[in-house]
Write an enzyme that holds these catalytic residues in place. Structure first.
Site, PDB file in Angstrom:
ATOM      1  N   ALA A  66       0.862  -1.176   0.000  1.00 50.78           N
ATOM      2  CA  ALA A  66       0.000   0.000   0.000  1.00 50.78           C
ATOM      3  C   ALA A  66       0.904   1.233   0.000  1.00 50.78           C
ATOM      4  CB  ALA A  66      -0.887  -0.020   1.230  1.00 50.78           C
ATOM      5  N   GLY A 111       0.329  -5.192   0.722  1.00 56.46           N
ATOM      6  CA  GLY A 111      -0.851  -5.212  -0.158  1.00 56.46           C
ATOM      7  C   GLY A 111      -0.537  -5.796  -1.533  1.00 56.46           C
ATOM      8  N   GLU A 114      -0.735  -9.394  -1.071  1.00 49.56           N
ATOM      9  CA  GLU A 114      -2.162  -9.729  -0.910  1.00 49.56           C
ATOM     10  C   GLU A 114      -2.866  -9.770  -2.263  1.00 49.56           C
ATOM     11  OE1 GLU A 114      -2.729  -6.671   2.225  1.00 49.56           O
ATOM     12  OE2 GLU A 114      -3.521  -8.348   3.387  1.00 49.56           O
ATOM     13  N   GLU A 134       4.085  -5.517   7.316  1.00 46.80           N
ATOM     14  CA  GLU A 134       3.114  -4.765   8.109  1.00 46.80           C
ATOM     15  C   GLU A 134       3.458  -4.621   9.589  1.00 46.80           C
ATOM     16  OE1 GLU A 134       2.324  -6.549   5.527  1.00 46.80           O
ATOM     17  OE2 GLU A 134       0.544  -5.766   4.534  1.00 46.80           O
TER      18      GLU A 134
HETATM   19  N1  DAK Z   1       4.558   3.348  -0.616  1.00 43.81           N
HETATM   20  C1  DAK Z   1       4.970   4.529  -1.117  1.00 43.81           C
HETATM   21  N2  DAK Z   1       6.153   4.712  -1.748  1.00 43.81           N
HETATM   22  C2  DAK Z   1       6.942   3.643  -1.883  1.00 43.81           C
HETATM   23  C3  DAK Z   1       6.561   2.356  -1.393  1.00 43.81           C
HETATM   24  C4  DAK Z   1       5.301   2.238  -0.743  1.00 43.81           C
HETATM   25  N3  DAK Z   1       4.846   1.070  -0.262  1.00 43.81           N
HETATM   26  N4  DAK Z   1       7.563   1.492  -1.654  1.00 43.81           N
HETATM   27  C5  DAK Z   1       8.522   2.204  -2.305  1.00 43.81           C
HETATM   28  N5  DAK Z   1       8.152   3.494  -2.443  1.00 43.81           N
HETATM   29  C6  DAK Z   1       8.885   4.579  -3.076  1.00 43.81           C
HETATM   30  C7  DAK Z   1      10.059   5.007  -2.218  1.00 43.81           C
HETATM   31  O1  DAK Z   1       9.648   5.931  -1.216  1.00 43.81           O
HETATM   32  C8  DAK Z   1      10.968   5.638  -3.259  1.00 43.81           C
HETATM   33  O2  DAK Z   1      10.471   6.939  -3.556  1.00 43.81           O
HETATM   34  P1  DAK Z   1      11.521   8.178  -3.728  1.00 43.81           P
HETATM   35  O3  DAK Z   1      12.317   8.210  -2.490  1.00 43.81           O
HETATM   36  O4  DAK Z   1      12.322   7.805  -4.957  1.00 43.81           O
HETATM   37  O5  DAK Z   1      10.621   9.370  -3.953  1.00 43.81           O
HETATM   38  C9  DAK Z   1      10.729   4.779  -4.493  1.00 43.81           C
HETATM   39  O6  DAK Z   1       9.483   4.110  -4.276  1.00 43.81           O
HETATM   40  C10 DAK Z   1      11.807   3.701  -4.684  1.00 43.81           C
HETATM   41  O7  DAK Z   1      11.902   2.968  -3.468  1.00 43.81           O
HETATM   42  P2  DAK Z   1      13.298   2.768  -2.669  1.00 43.81           P
HETATM   43  O8  DAK Z   1      14.241   3.879  -2.972  1.00 43.81           O
HETATM   44  O9  DAK Z   1      12.943   2.513  -1.253  1.00 43.81           O
HETATM   45  O10 DAK Z   1      13.847   1.441  -3.366  1.00 43.81           O
HETATM   46  P3  DAK Z   1      14.834   0.367  -2.723  1.00 43.81           P
HETATM   47  O11 DAK Z   1      15.236  -0.518  -3.842  1.00 43.81           O
HETATM   48  O12 DAK Z   1      15.909   1.022  -1.921  1.00 43.81           O
HETATM   49  O13 DAK Z   1      13.953  -0.478  -1.695  1.00 43.81           O
HETATM   50  C11 DAK Z   1      11.950  -1.674  -1.020  1.00 43.81           C
HETATM   51  C12 DAK Z   1      12.885  -1.283  -2.197  1.00 43.81           C
HETATM   52  C13 DAK Z   1      10.733  -2.372  -1.626  1.00 43.81           C
HETATM   53  C14 DAK Z   1      12.684  -2.660  -0.098  1.00 43.81           C
HETATM   54  C15 DAK Z   1      11.560  -0.398  -0.226  1.00 43.81           C
HETATM   55  O14 DAK Z   1      11.083   0.563  -1.176  1.00 43.81           O
HETATM   56  C16 DAK Z   1      10.491  -0.648   0.785  1.00 43.81           C
HETATM   57  O15 DAK Z   1      10.767  -1.155   1.880  1.00 43.81           O
HETATM   58  N6  DAK Z   1       9.253  -0.226   0.444  1.00 43.81           N
HETATM   59  C17 DAK Z   1       8.151  -0.267   1.384  1.00 43.81           C
HETATM   60  C18 DAK Z   1       7.651  -1.668   1.568  1.00 43.81           C
HETATM   61  C19 DAK Z   1       6.449  -1.674   2.509  1.00 43.81           C
HETATM   62  O16 DAK Z   1       6.642  -1.558   3.732  1.00 43.81           O
HETATM   63  N7  DAK Z   1       5.268  -1.686   1.915  1.00 43.81           N
HETATM   64  C20 DAK Z   1       4.038  -1.463   2.654  1.00 43.81           C
HETATM   65  C21 DAK Z   1       3.609  -2.715   3.339  1.00 43.81           C
HETATM   66  S1  DAK Z   1       2.214  -2.402   4.302  1.00 43.81           S
HETATM   67  C22 DAK Z   1      -5.239  -1.796   4.693  1.00 43.81           C
HETATM   68  C23 DAK Z   1      -5.039  -3.009   4.110  1.00 43.81           C
HETATM   69  C24 DAK Z   1      -3.801  -3.311   3.623  1.00 43.81           C
HETATM   70  C25 DAK Z   1      -2.758  -2.431   3.728  1.00 43.81           C
HETATM   71  C26 DAK Z   1      -2.989  -1.206   4.294  1.00 43.81           C
HETATM   72  C27 DAK Z   1      -4.235  -0.874   4.769  1.00 43.81           C
HETATM   73  N8  DAK Z   1      -6.489  -1.463   5.237  1.00 43.81           N
HETATM   74  C28 DAK Z   1      -7.387  -2.569   5.491  1.00 43.81           C
HETATM   75  C29 DAK Z   1      -6.841  -0.126   5.522  1.00 43.81           C
HETATM   76  C30 DAK Z   1      -1.478  -2.791   3.245  1.00 43.81           C
HETATM   77  C31 DAK Z   1      -0.358  -2.402   3.875  1.00 43.81           C
HETATM   78  C32 DAK Z   1       0.930  -2.621   3.267  1.00 43.81           C
HETATM   79  O17 DAK Z   1       1.076  -2.928   2.113  1.00 43.81           O
END
Ligand code: DAK
Length: 260
Positions: A66, A111, A114, A134
């Site tokens: 997400a 997400g 998912e 998460e």
């Molecule tokens: N959201 C927003 N931006 C993101 C992103 C994300 N999930 N993942 C990456 N980006 C952005 C980064 O901020 C970066 O932007 P700039 O700095 O260039 O502006 C760009 O994409 C490139 O990412 P990185 O520079 O971080 O790239 P790396 O190769 O260094 O790292 C990585 C790749 C995938 C390991 C890292 O980007 C990372 O850890 N990303 C976040 C992963 C994450 O935690 N995802 C979210 C999981 S929680 C809900 C139901 C479901 C959900 C929510 C609510 N409800 C029922 C309400 C779901 C939740 C989730 O998915």
């Protein structure tokens, strides 16, 4: 309908739906979730679409979860709306009559995983990575991840992956049964398309009813699932596809299914 965040192409009954926000690793914001729901709903109603392949744009990600920036700023009402839409999207994929294959080309996190798990099966590039980060954000998977992963690989492995927030590689995901096949990055879409072609060659009703029996049967007792399977099996004997399929076998020719 025009989509800002999706690229959709259909050829010979196979639709490729690419989530296209590579600058943020295809993160799911509310616009993407809304567009995915509308697009999949529309595609499922289109008889010319027999199989859908969902993938991510760019080299790095399927969907990195997400959109954390958007999520960090939303109100409780918006979070509730986001949750309802996200869960509706995952359930829609199960309810669709069209098979949906996830072609995971890079990170499938939170997400994103998912979304892949909601699809009927997953192929992945050797570079793909899977995980539920998460708990590191103070939340749990909320688009069906706890349910779908535990049903797919069993509670013990699901517990380990979700409690640790660990990211696993494609080989591990394959060994655990999250992914059906892995291949070189350049072979991923061709592999998905080749399988989609095989499915297109079969009777559309048989494929649809099989998806229905498997998906819905999993939520039933075994005996109810058997009964459900028998009723769908019976209904197929009222279709021209069944007559065509068996007739073609007996006449030693290729069946020409009409989806009726
Ligand atoms: N959201 C927003 N931006 C993101 C992103 C994300 N999930 N993942 C990456 N980006 C952005 C980064 O901020 C970066 O932007 P700039 O700095 O260039 O502006 C760009 O994409 C490139 O990412 P990185 O520079 O971080 O790239 P790396 O190769 O260094 O790292 C990585 C790749 C995938 C390991 C890292 O980007 C990372 O850890 N990303 C976040 C992963 C994450 O935690 N995802 C979210 C999981 S929680 C809900 C139901 C479901 C959900 C929510 C609510 N409800 C029922 C309400 C779901 C939740 C989730 O998915």
């Amino acid at each position: 309908m025009e989509y800002k965040n999706l690229l959709i192409e259909t050829s010979n009954g196979i639709t490729t739906l690419m989530i296209n926000r590579p600058q943020v690793l295809n993160a799911l914001n509310s616009d993407v979730v809304r567009e995915l729901e509308c697009a999949l709903y529309e595609l499922d109603l289109d008889a010319a679409v027999r199989v859908i392949i969902v993938t991510g744009a760019g080299e790095k990600a399927f969907v990195a979860g997400a959109d954390i920036k958007e999520m960090s700023e939303i109100s409780a009402y918006e979070a509730h709306d986001f949750a309802r839409r996200g869960q509706r999207l995952m359930l829609l994929i199960n309810k669709m009559t069209t098979p949906v294959i996830a072609a995971v080309n890079g990170y499938a996190l939170g997400g994103g995983l998912e979304l892949a798990l909601a699809c009927d099966f997953i192929y992945a590039s050797e570079k793909a990575k899977f995980g539920f980060p998460e708990v590191g954000l103070g939340i749990i998977p909320g688009f069906g991840g706890t349910q779908n992963l535990a049903r797919l690989i069993g509670p013990n492995r699901a517990n380990e992956l979700i409690f640790t927030g660990r990211i696993i590689n494609a080989a591990q995901a394959h060994a655990w049964g999250i992914v059906n096949e892995i291949c070189a990055p350049g072979d991923l879409l061709p592999m998905a398309v080749s399988t989609a072609r095989e499915i297109v060659g079969k009777g559309a009703l048989g494929v649809t009813y099989a998806k229905d029996a498997i998906t819905n049967g999993l939520n039933m007792t075994k005996e109810d699932g058997f009964r459900y399977e028998a009723s769908l099996f019976g209904v197929l004997f009222a279709t021209s596809d069944q007559r065509e399929g068996m007739g073609a076998f007996l006449e030693k020719r290729t069946a020409e299914f009409k989806g009726k």
